[in-house]
Write an enzyme that holds these catalytic residues in place. Sequence first.
Site, PDB file in Angstrom:
ATOM      1  N   LYS A 158       0.766  -1.299   0.035  1.00 31.90           N
ATOM      2  CA  LYS A 158       0.030   0.150  -0.038  1.00 31.90           C
ATOM      3  C   LYS A 158       0.521   1.218  -0.060  1.00 31.90           C
ATOM      4  CE  LYS A 158      -4.397  -2.169   0.854  1.00 31.90           C
ATOM      5  NZ  LYS A 158      -5.394  -2.396   2.137  1.00 31.90           N
TER       6      LYS A 158
ATOM      7  N   ARG B 284      -3.296 -10.150   4.871  1.00 31.98           N
ATOM      8  CA  ARG B 284      -3.725 -10.255   3.467  1.00 31.98           C
ATOM      9  C   ARG B 284      -2.509  -9.632   2.698  1.00 31.98           C
ATOM     10  NH1 ARG B 284      -6.149  -6.960  -0.364  1.00 31.98           N
ATOM     11  NH2 ARG B 284      -7.561  -7.722  -1.689  1.00 31.98           N
TER      12      ARG B 284
HETATM   13  C1  7PJ Z   1      -7.983  -4.620   1.461  1.00 32.13           C
HETATM   14  C2  7PJ Z   1      -9.201  -5.415   0.660  1.00 32.13           C
HETATM   15  C3  7PJ Z   1      -7.847  -4.827   2.771  1.00 32.13           C
HETATM   16  C4  7PJ Z   1      -9.375  -6.220   2.940  1.00 32.13           C
HETATM   17  C5  7PJ Z   1      -8.172  -4.265  -0.734  1.00 32.13           C
HETATM   18  C6  7PJ Z   1      -5.520  -4.578  -2.634  1.00 32.13           C
HETATM   19  C7  7PJ Z   1      -6.186  -3.366  -2.606  1.00 32.13           C
HETATM   20  N1  7PJ Z   1      -9.980  -6.328   1.549  1.00 32.13           N
HETATM   21  N2  7PJ Z   1      -9.297  -5.363  -0.443  1.00 32.13           N
HETATM   22  N3  7PJ Z   1      -8.680  -5.619   3.503  1.00 32.13           N
HETATM   23  N4  7PJ Z   1      -7.565  -3.929   0.381  1.00 32.13           N
HETATM   24  N5  7PJ Z   1     -10.418  -7.063   3.607  1.00 32.13           N
HETATM   25  O1  7PJ Z   1      -5.762  -5.584  -3.442  1.00 32.13           O
HETATM   26  O2  7PJ Z   1      -4.569  -4.659  -2.042  1.00 32.13           O
HETATM   27  O3  7PJ Z   1      -6.972  -4.127   3.333  1.00 32.13           O
HETATM   28  S1  7PJ Z   1      -7.956  -3.671  -2.222  1.00 32.13           S
END
Ligand code: 7PJ
Length: 271
Positions: free
Chosen positions: A216, A252
């Site tokens: 990020k 994640r």
């Molecule tokens: C997140 C997400 C996060 C959850 C994205 C990317 C950006 N879902 N979806 N948490 N970030 N739960 O694909 O890294 O931080 S979109």
Amino acid sequence: MKPIEQRFPRPSVMGVVNVTPDSFSDGGVNFRAEDGVASALRMRAEGAAIVDVGGESTRPGSGAVSLEEELRRVIPVLERLAGHLPISIDTAKAEVARRALSLGAELVNDVTALRGDPELVDVVAESGAYLCLMHMRGEPRTMQANPQYDDVASEVAAFLEQRLAFAVEHGIAEERICLDPGIGFGKTVEHNFELIARLDVLLALGRPVLVGFSRKSSLGRLLGDPGATTGPLSASLAAAVAAYERGATILRAHDVKEHVEALAVAAAVTP
Ligand code: 7PJ
């Protein structure tokens, strides 16, 4: 049905497969179904506990995708992955979740925390799926325009407490739910790091916490590039380890192998 923390014990890595042309970090790489499938299988081999498949970019400034387009992106990938590995569906749409769950997905990752589609709560309740509720201030198109909080950790926790109560009131078992501070979703660089520093405020809600700091832009900005749109792997690993040490359960990440390795070391030195 196992509680989510038994199904995904600390630390578990959630691999990210964005079947989109425009996601901020892996946009285009997995846009073709066969590439998305290959990435997901590789991530599983590298030690991902689950792979999060999504067809709608939520990067800052992005707009919505139609139901038809989102289904066209994710269904071919899910059909080919069905039965091969644990799948999370990254969607706010009830119909996408319904189709994904019928193809064996076991977790619904909704960045709107059940505020996007009024039918999603019933789809999750009836399916018995796991659920991730994420905090977002505003919506992706506008969320990075001057986000302000008096106390970001307690405001994010209060929001998630309310969304957790909403989910439970609508029949989703609390033991199936994890919470996510939503790194980058309507937050400044300082807000994002404070949320990790004060992860205890979120943990006090009694649910496992998922953190997605991988690649990020706040990481690149912390390192001195004010215009950064992504962050490097080194910084992503440090953020994941820090979040884990402060109590996060699911991390994640895009670079699964490196995250699994870093977290194995972090876990080995945990007293
Ligand atoms: C997140 C997400 C996060 C959850 C994205 C990317 C950006 N879902 N979806 N948490 N970030 N739960 O694909 O890294 O931080 S979109």
